[in-house]
Design an enzyme around this catalytic site. Structure first.
Site, PDB file in Angstrom:
ATOM      1  N   ASN A   9       0.884  -1.176   0.000  1.00 33.15           N
ATOM      2  CA  ASN A   9       0.000   0.000   0.000  1.00 33.15           C
ATOM      3  C   ASN A   9       0.919   1.222   0.000  1.00 33.15           C
ATOM      4  OD1 ASN A   9      -1.759   2.076   0.504  1.00 33.15           O
ATOM      5  ND2 ASN A   9      -2.279   1.445   2.589  1.00 33.15           N
ATOM      6  N   TRP A  10       1.075   1.795  -1.190  1.00 34.96           N
ATOM      7  CA  TRP A  10       2.035   2.894  -1.319  1.00 34.96           C
ATOM      8  C   TRP A  10       1.535   4.179  -0.656  1.00 34.96           C
ATOM      9  CZ3 TRP A  10       4.170   2.867  -7.080  1.00 34.96           C
ATOM     10  CH2 TRP A  10       4.853   1.668  -7.301  1.00 34.96           C
ATOM     11  N   LYS A  11       0.259   4.230  -0.323  1.00 36.32           N
ATOM     12  CA  LYS A  11      -0.338   5.466   0.227  1.00 36.32           C
ATOM     13  C   LYS A  11      -0.007   6.636  -0.703  1.00 36.32           C
ATOM     14  CE  LYS A  11      -0.217   3.406   4.748  1.00 36.32           C
ATOM     15  NZ  LYS A  11      -0.269   3.574   6.183  1.00 36.32           N
ATOM     16  N   HIS A  93      -9.648   1.651   4.399  1.00 36.20           N
ATOM     17  CA  HIS A  93      -8.408   1.827   5.162  1.00 36.20           C
ATOM     18  C   HIS A  93      -8.682   2.785   6.318  1.00 36.20           C
ATOM     19  CE1 HIS A  93      -4.367   2.943   6.296  1.00 36.20           C
ATOM     20  NE2 HIS A  93      -3.974   1.828   5.708  1.00 36.20           N
ATOM     21  N   GLU A  95      -7.101   5.157   7.444  1.00 36.43           N
ATOM     22  CA  GLU A  95      -6.843   6.570   7.126  1.00 36.43           C
ATOM     23  C   GLU A  95      -8.028   7.176   6.387  1.00 36.43           C
ATOM     24  OE1 GLU A  95      -3.037   5.842   5.304  1.00 36.43           O
ATOM     25  OE2 GLU A  95      -2.230   5.331   7.271  1.00 36.43           O
ATOM     26  N   GLU A 164      -6.043  -4.522  10.306  1.00 37.36           N
ATOM     27  CA  GLU A 164      -5.016  -3.511  10.538  1.00 37.36           C
ATOM     28  C   GLU A 164      -5.333  -2.747  11.819  1.00 37.36           C
ATOM     29  OE1 GLU A 164      -2.879  -2.531   6.558  1.00 37.36           O
ATOM     30  OE2 GLU A 164      -4.416  -1.055   6.929  1.00 37.36           O
ATOM     31  N   GLY A 170       1.961   2.421  10.750  1.00 38.67           N
ATOM     32  CA  GLY A 170       2.953   3.488  10.605  1.00 38.67           C
ATOM     33  C   GLY A 170       3.609   3.894  11.912  1.00 38.67           C
ATOM     34  N   SER A 208       2.831  -1.991  10.446  1.00 38.56           N
ATOM     35  CA  SER A 208       4.262  -2.098  10.733  1.00 38.56           C
ATOM     36  C   SER A 208       4.833  -3.490  10.471  1.00 38.56           C
ATOM     37  CB  SER A 208       4.560  -1.645  12.168  1.00 38.56           C
ATOM     38  OG  SER A 208       4.165  -0.283  12.344  1.00 38.56           O
ATOM     39  N   GLY A 229       2.625  -1.058   4.324  1.00 42.85           N
ATOM     40  CA  GLY A 229       2.735   0.367   4.034  1.00 42.85           C
ATOM     41  C   GLY A 229       4.189   0.771   3.859  1.00 42.85           C
ATOM     42  N   GLY A 230       4.784   1.291   4.923  1.00 41.68           N
ATOM     43  CA  GLY A 230       6.141   1.830   4.855  1.00 41.68           C
ATOM     44  C   GLY A 230       7.150   0.897   4.202  1.00 41.68           C
TER      45      GLY A 230
HETATM   46  P1  PGA Z   1       2.434   0.355   7.715  1.00 37.64           P
HETATM   47  O1  PGA Z   1       1.024   0.616   6.993  1.00 37.64           O
HETATM   48  O2  PGA Z   1       2.975  -0.946   7.188  1.00 37.64           O
HETATM   49  O3  PGA Z   1       3.283   1.543   7.325  1.00 37.64           O
HETATM   50  O4  PGA Z   1       2.150   0.301   9.175  1.00 37.64           O
HETATM   51  C1  PGA Z   1       0.146  -0.441   6.707  1.00 37.64           C
HETATM   52  C2  PGA Z   1      -1.117   0.110   6.107  1.00 37.64           C
HETATM   53  O5  PGA Z   1      -1.552   1.190   6.538  1.00 37.64           O
HETATM   54  O6  PGA Z   1      -1.723  -0.501   5.206  1.00 37.64           O
END
Ligand code: PGA
Length: 246
Positions: A9-11, A93, A95, A164, A170, A208, A229-230
């Site tokens: 997930n590149w966000k 998600h 967010e 999640e 994050g 994470s 994500g990251g």
């Molecule tokens: P993260 O994000 O791996 O940076 O914690 C995961 C996500 O939000 O899908």
């Protein structure tokens, strides 16, 4: 046995040059024993589709409209995403739920719109730290999932679920493999009650996940992959997680 699935997930990250470097690093590391996908910002779908064409790495989007078409300025429909060759769409998600006020019902409607176009929704669920501390983590996830189960009806089995925990996204704090497995087994039980065949459904963990912890999380019985994500922004890290899933 369920084949593992790792989705990046590149966000809101990327650029033409960064994308090209990341994708070539992923492509160079093939073959993978697990299914692999990247979910990218809308403007990059075209170039990602070109870069990944002919490979078994899939791509997808991070959101879409619940509407089919119409006067919804700024929105992108599932039909448009399917024209770009998307296979997956992340919906719900945390967010989006948090910063954009997306309700359980809206998330469910989006998942339905995605499936109606033959794409696979990756439906995110998860509790906040406050909800976990108050002991309502399971009730929260159950409620989020119920809305989607209700909306999808007989198509429930076609979605991918991503657990999640919001407190792990994050933050560098990961759910322990035991905490994650506990929730995943509850999610599978709820899916099983709705479909009668949840053994084949994929439930990803996100929050994470990184090369150092991927192995122990992915070893859990009900963790079928990761939504990353990251660590999906660096080819070496993303590839290491894909390897851990193989
Ligand atoms: P993260 O994000 O791996 O940076 O914690 C995961 C996500 O939000 O899908």
């Amino acid at each position: 046995m369920r084949k593992k699935f790792v989705a990046g997930n590149w966000k809101m990250h990327g650029s033409h040059s960064a994308n090209a470097e990341l994708l070539s690093g992923i492509l160079a590391a093939r073959p993978f024993a697990c299914d692999v996908a990247v979910c990218v910002p809308f403007p990059y779908l075209g170039e990602v589709a070109v870069a990944l064409a002919g490979s078994d790495v899939r791509w997808g989007a991070q959101d879409c409209s619940a509407h089919e078409k119409g006067a919804y300025t700024g929105e992108v429909s599932a039909a448009m995403l399917s024209e770009f060759g998307c296979r997956y769409v992340i919906v719900g998600h945390s967010e989006r739920r948090h910063y954009h006020g997306e309700s359980d019902q809206l998330v469910a409607d989006k998942a339905k719109a995605v499936l109606a176009r033959g794409l696979t929704p990756i439906v995110c669920v998860g509790e906040t730290l406050g909800q976990r501390e108050q002991g309502t983590a399971h009730a929260t996830v159950k409620r989020q999932l119920s809305a989607v189960i209700h909306a999808l009806g007989h198509c429930v089995g076609e979605m991918v679920v991503a657990y999640e925990p919001v407190w792990a996204i994050g933050t560098g704090v990961t759910a322990t493999p035991e905490q994650a497995q506990e929730m995943h087994s509850l999610i599978r039980a709820q899916l099983h009650a709705a479909t009668g065949h949840a053994d084949a459904m994929k439930i990803l963990y996100g929050g994470s996940m990184k090369p150092e912890n991927a192995g122990s999380l992915l070893a859990q019985q009900d963790i079928d992959g990761g939504l990353i994500g990251g660590a999906a922004l660096k080819a070496a890290d993303f590839v290491a997680i894909c390897r851990a899933a193989g």
